[in-house]
Motif scaffolding. Structure first.
Motif, PDB file in Angstrom:
ATOM      1  N   ASP A 154       0.800  -1.216   0.000  1.00 46.37           N
ATOM      2  CA  ASP A 154       0.000   0.000   0.000  1.00 46.37           C
ATOM      3  C   ASP A 154       0.840   1.277   0.000  1.00 46.37           C
ATOM      4  O   ASP A 154       0.291   2.371   0.064  1.00 46.37           O
ATOM      5  CB  ASP A 154      -0.945   0.011   1.193  1.00 46.37           C
ATOM      6  CG  ASP A 154      -0.213  -0.048   2.536  1.00 46.37           C
ATOM      7  OD1 ASP A 154       0.988  -0.424   2.543  1.00 46.37           O
ATOM      8  OD2 ASP A 154      -0.820   0.293   3.562  1.00 46.37           O
ATOM      9  N   ARG A 155       2.188   1.124  -0.083  1.00 49.85           N
ATOM     10  CA  ARG A 155       3.058   2.310  -0.090  1.00 49.85           C
ATOM     11  C   ARG A 155       4.123   2.222  -1.184  1.00 49.85           C
ATOM     12  O   ARG A 155       5.179   2.821  -1.081  1.00 49.85           O
ATOM     13  CB  ARG A 155       3.726   2.489   1.280  1.00 49.85           C
ATOM     14  CG  ARG A 155       2.748   2.643   2.441  1.00 49.85           C
ATOM     15  CD  ARG A 155       3.457   3.139   3.671  1.00 49.85           C
ATOM     16  NE  ARG A 155       3.875   4.532   3.523  1.00 49.85           N
ATOM     17  CZ  ARG A 155       4.747   5.144   4.331  1.00 49.85           C
ATOM     18  NH1 ARG A 155       5.319   4.466   5.316  1.00 49.85           N
ATOM     19  NH2 ARG A 155       5.076   6.400   4.147  1.00 49.85           N
ATOM     20  N   ARG A 156       3.820   1.484  -2.230  1.00 50.14           N
ATOM     21  CA  ARG A 156       4.798   1.326  -3.316  1.00 50.14           C
ATOM     22  C   ARG A 156       5.094   2.655  -3.990  1.00 50.14           C
ATOM     23  O   ARG A 156       6.237   2.912  -4.389  1.00 50.14           O
ATOM     24  CB  ARG A 156       4.291   0.315  -4.339  1.00 50.14           C
ATOM     25  CG  ARG A 156       4.246  -1.129  -3.837  1.00 50.14           C
ATOM     26  CD  ARG A 156       4.018  -2.092  -4.981  1.00 50.14           C
ATOM     27  NE  ARG A 156       2.789  -1.823  -5.700  1.00 50.14           N
ATOM     28  CZ  ARG A 156       1.682  -2.556  -5.630  1.00 50.14           C
ATOM     29  NH1 ARG A 156       1.649  -3.623  -4.847  1.00 50.14           N
ATOM     30  NH2 ARG A 156       0.621  -2.238  -6.337  1.00 50.14           N
ATOM     31  N   GLY A 157       4.098   3.499  -4.139  1.00 53.53           N
ATOM     32  CA  GLY A 157       4.326   4.800  -4.763  1.00 53.53           C
ATOM     33  C   GLY A 157       5.313   5.629  -3.970  1.00 53.53           C
ATOM     34  O   GLY A 157       6.252   6.210  -4.521  1.00 53.53           O
ATOM     35  N   THR A 302       2.852   9.829  -2.497  1.00 47.24           N
ATOM     36  CA  THR A 302       1.953   9.410  -1.419  1.00 47.24           C
ATOM     37  C   THR A 302       0.496   9.592  -1.830  1.00 47.24           C
ATOM     38  O   THR A 302      -0.362   8.746  -1.535  1.00 47.24           O
ATOM     39  CB  THR A 302       2.247  10.223  -0.145  1.00 47.24           C
ATOM     40  OG1 THR A 302       3.598   9.976   0.269  1.00 47.24           O
ATOM     41  CG2 THR A 302       1.295   9.842   0.977  1.00 47.24           C
ATOM     42  N   ASP A 305      -0.651   6.741  -3.879  1.00 44.82           N
ATOM     43  CA  ASP A 305      -0.985   5.540  -3.107  1.00 44.82           C
ATOM     44  C   ASP A 305      -2.433   5.576  -2.625  1.00 44.82           C
ATOM     45  O   ASP A 305      -3.011   4.535  -2.298  1.00 44.82           O
ATOM     46  CB  ASP A 305      -0.055   5.412  -1.895  1.00 44.82           C
ATOM     47  CG  ASP A 305       1.323   4.869  -2.268  1.00 44.82           C
ATOM     48  OD1 ASP A 305       1.418   4.069  -3.210  1.00 44.82           O
ATOM     49  OD2 ASP A 305       2.301   5.253  -1.597  1.00 44.82           O
ATOM     50  N   ARG A 306      -3.018   6.761  -2.607  1.00 48.43           N
ATOM     51  CA  ARG A 306      -4.396   6.909  -2.124  1.00 48.43           C
ATOM     52  C   ARG A 306      -5.408   7.014  -3.257  1.00 48.43           C
ATOM     53  O   ARG A 306      -6.468   6.381  -3.196  1.00 48.43           O
ATOM     54  CB  ARG A 306      -4.497   8.157  -1.228  1.00 48.43           C
ATOM     55  CG  ARG A 306      -3.624   8.070   0.019  1.00 48.43           C
ATOM     56  CD  ARG A 306      -3.777   9.305   0.882  1.00 48.43           C
ATOM     57  NE  ARG A 306      -2.947   9.218   2.086  1.00 48.43           N
ATOM     58  CZ  ARG A 306      -2.884  10.153   3.024  1.00 48.43           C
ATOM     59  NH1 ARG A 306      -3.612  11.263   2.904  1.00 48.43           N
ATOM     60  NH2 ARG A 306      -2.103   9.989   4.083  1.00 48.43           N
ATOM     61  N   ARG A 309      -2.281   5.998  -9.569  1.00 51.24           N
ATOM     62  CA  ARG A 309      -1.138   6.519 -10.332  1.00 51.24           C
ATOM     63  C   ARG A 309      -1.601   7.416 -11.483  1.00 51.24           C
ATOM     64  O   ARG A 309      -0.993   8.450 -11.765  1.00 51.24           O
ATOM     65  CB  ARG A 309      -0.311   5.365 -10.923  1.00 51.24           C
ATOM     66  CG  ARG A 309      -0.058   4.189  -9.991  1.00 51.24           C
ATOM     67  CD  ARG A 309       0.725   4.550  -8.761  1.00 51.24           C
ATOM     68  NE  ARG A 309       1.018   3.357  -7.976  1.00 51.24           N
ATOM     69  CZ  ARG A 309       1.108   3.331  -6.664  1.00 51.24           C
ATOM     70  NH1 ARG A 309       0.936   4.439  -5.956  1.00 51.24           N
ATOM     71  NH2 ARG A 309       1.383   2.204  -6.029  1.00 51.24           N
ATOM     72  N   SER A 360       6.588   3.845  -9.854  1.00 49.28           N
ATOM     73  CA  SER A 360       5.604   2.830  -9.466  1.00 49.28           C
ATOM     74  C   SER A 360       4.630   2.546 -10.609  1.00 49.28           C
ATOM     75  O   SER A 360       4.265   1.388 -10.848  1.00 49.28           O
ATOM     76  CB  SER A 360       4.834   3.287  -8.224  1.00 49.28           C
ATOM     77  OG  SER A 360       4.241   4.555  -8.426  1.00 49.28           O
ATOM     78  N   HIS A 429      -2.524   0.732  -8.450  1.00 51.29           N
ATOM     79  CA  HIS A 429      -2.053   0.988  -7.095  1.00 51.29           C
ATOM     80  C   HIS A 429      -2.674   0.056  -6.061  1.00 51.29           C
ATOM     81  O   HIS A 429      -2.099  -0.155  -4.993  1.00 51.29           O
ATOM     82  CB  HIS A 429      -2.307   2.450  -6.716  1.00 51.29           C
ATOM     83  CG  HIS A 429      -3.735   2.753  -6.338  1.00 51.29           C
ATOM     84  ND1 HIS A 429      -4.753   2.821  -7.271  1.00 51.29           N
ATOM     85  CD2 HIS A 429      -4.298   2.988  -5.119  1.00 51.29           C
ATOM     86  CE1 HIS A 429      -5.882   3.107  -6.650  1.00 51.29           C
ATOM     87  NE2 HIS A 429      -5.640   3.216  -5.351  1.00 51.29           N
ATOM     88  N   TRP A 430      -3.818  -0.532  -6.372  1.00 52.68           N
ATOM     89  CA  TRP A 430      -4.529  -1.396  -5.420  1.00 52.68           C
ATOM     90  C   TRP A 430      -4.149  -2.870  -5.561  1.00 52.68           C
ATOM     91  O   TRP A 430      -4.530  -3.694  -4.721  1.00 52.68           O
ATOM     92  CB  TRP A 430      -6.039  -1.267  -5.654  1.00 52.68           C
ATOM     93  CG  TRP A 430      -6.447  -1.635  -7.069  1.00 52.68           C
ATOM     94  CD1 TRP A 430      -6.501  -0.784  -8.143  1.00 52.68           C
ATOM     95  CD2 TRP A 430      -6.820  -2.920  -7.554  1.00 52.68           C
ATOM     96  NE1 TRP A 430      -6.893  -1.466  -9.278  1.00 52.68           N
ATOM     97  CE2 TRP A 430      -7.100  -2.782  -8.942  1.00 52.68           C
ATOM     98  CE3 TRP A 430      -6.958  -4.174  -6.956  1.00 52.68           C
ATOM     99  CZ2 TRP A 430      -7.492  -3.850  -9.739  1.00 52.68           C
ATOM    100  CZ3 TRP A 430      -7.359  -5.243  -7.751  1.00 52.68           C
ATOM    101  CH2 TRP A 430      -7.626  -5.077  -9.125  1.00 52.68           C
TER     102      TRP A 430
END
Length: 452
Positions: A154-157, A302, A305-306, A309, A360, A429-430
């Motif tokens: 959940d924090r790859r970005g 960040t 990640d929410r 991308r 990412s 991202h998910w």
């Protein structure tokens, strides 16, 4: 058909994602210090040292062309380094690229000038520049793969963005080093002053080697090697299963044209006779813009990640097309306050949205077995175009190099393919790390079925 059985993660150590991000940041900063001091020298010094001064416009054009030569070498380097990165691991490629970049950059500082050896001087310069390009071809792809595969899903970005904030840090250091060098008297600058930043690459290579040598291989690659084994010919698998994603990465990578035109062509234009800005004042614009980018890149990452991308990347691509026009216009006015503000907004804030999220975004398009190859080949082909964008800009700008509006339109046109690439890509991202690169990714952690 067989099913892969997941072994115990060999690198599931606490803090390893942070170590990987730190190694990527510092290594990329050191690597791109070498790469970007060449850009500053190509714009300010090399036309007078390595090329015929009788025609300043042609000398500048040829000097900027040598900047693009490294980008032409990048796709070739990507084929080899991508292949071995997916075969022997991310860590070994990260160490190799750092050593090669440090050595080639040090040699540039030792080269004889045109006044000393004639036409052999630019030939040797191009040879060293090719080695720089080969090194850079594997640097970001290996560092991005390393951080992405170590990062929490959940924090790859956020974690992969450290590679790009590292490149901005390297560019900031390079710019700060060149400010006192550029302020030297002309005779000292052209005789020995310009060589000092290149000689410093010895320290760059030593420090970077120590940092990267102590990093563990990624758990994703270790698992791949221990279960299914590595792919013998990653390029074949890549082009068979991910060719559309490679095309998307190529198109997306054209966004780097904003960086090369900002850091090289705009610098040459601002310090030309038609505008008359001082070298030091324009180098400070780049330094402050990069300082802002150091904070903006992880913030944009960040956010990705929410919310994903794609939206963040699109903000950077569309926004850069608009703000680069404003920045080049500001240079044409000669108003330094305006140049400084728009330079920070353009490069430090807006461009950082795309720059911070692409590690990412691109990396998540590929599976572990071909990730380094996919990122290296896709980005380096796109970056090759971006590198020569500086040369094209110099031609578009006309004989006196003052047609900034045509260059702004050219830059905006190069932002169109990245927009198309982002709009056509899937949101990733998910998706759990182990399912990245699947055609129909699942949220569950069920082992992937592979060919026997």
């Amino acid at each position: 058909m067989t099913h892969a059985v997941a072994p115990r993660d060999p690198a599931d150590a606490v803090g390893q994602p942070k170590k990987a991000a730190a190694a990527a940041w510092i290594g990329s900063a050191l690597e791109y210090y070498d790469f970007f001091i060449y850009g500053s020298a190509a714009a300010l010094i090399f036309p007078k040292v390595f090329f015929d001064e009788s025609d300043p416009a042609t000398a500048t054009l040829l000097s900027l062309a040598t900047f693009g030569v490294a980008y032409a070498a990048r796709p070739v380097g990507a084929l080899f380094l991508g292949h071995f990165g997916d075969r022997v691991g991310r860590k070994k490629i990260m160490v190799f690229t750092l050593i090669l970049m440090g050595l080639s950059t040090f040699l540039i500082g030792c080269l004889p000038t045109r006044a000393q050896v004639g036409s052999l001087a630019p030939v040797l310069l191009v040879a060293c520049r090719v080695l720089q390009g080969i090194s850079a071809a594997g640097e970001q792809a290996s560092a991005n793969s390393m951080t992405l595969e170590h990062a929490p899903p959940d924090r790859r970005g956020f974690f992969t963005s450290f590679t790009l904030s590292g490149t901005q840090g390297g560019q900031l250091i390079a710019t700060l080093v060149f400010i006192p060098v550029a302020a030297l008297p002309e005779d000292q600058l052209l005789s020995w002053g310009w060589r000092v930043p290149f000689w410093a690459s010895v320290a760059v290579a030593v420090v970077g080697y120590g940092i990267r040598r102590g990093l563990e291989e990624t758990p994703a690659f270790a698992k791949q090697a221990a279960t299914e084994g590595v792919v013998k010919l990653p390029l074949v698998v890549l082009l068979r299963e991910h060719w559309v994603d490679v095309l998307r990465v190529i198109g997306g990578a054209l966004i780097a044209s904003v960086s090369t035109i900002f850091t090289v062509w705009a610098l040459a234009y601002a310090t030309s006779d038609s505008v008359g800005m001082s070298r030091s004042s324009m180098l400070w614009v780049g330094a402050l813009a990069n300082l802002v980018a150091l904070g903006a890149i992880p913030l944009w990452a960040t956010l990705s990640d929410r919310i994903g991308r794609r939206p963040v990347f699109l903000i950077g691509a569309v926004g850069s097309a608009i703000t680069m026009f404003l920045y080049l216009w500001a240079i044409s006015t000669g108003n330094y306050a305006l140049i400084l503000i728009l330079g920070i907004v353009t490069f430090g804030m807006v461009y950082s949205a795309a720059n911070g999220v692409w590690p990412s975004f691109y990396g998540e398009m590929f599976s572990t077995r071909v990730r380094l190859s996919g990122m290296a080949i896709g980005t380096q082909i796109g970056f090759a175009v971006a590198g020569f964008a500086v040369t094209f800009a110099a031609q578009i700008a006309g004989p006196d190099g003052s047609d900034w509006s045509s260059v702004a339109l050219f830059t905006a046109a190069l932002c169109v393919p990245p927009v198309i690439a982002a709009l056509s890509a899937r949101e990733t991202h998910w998706i759990p790390t182990e399912h990245l690169g699947e055609r129909t990714p699942q949220g569950a952690s069920q082992p992937e079925t592979v060919r026997a």
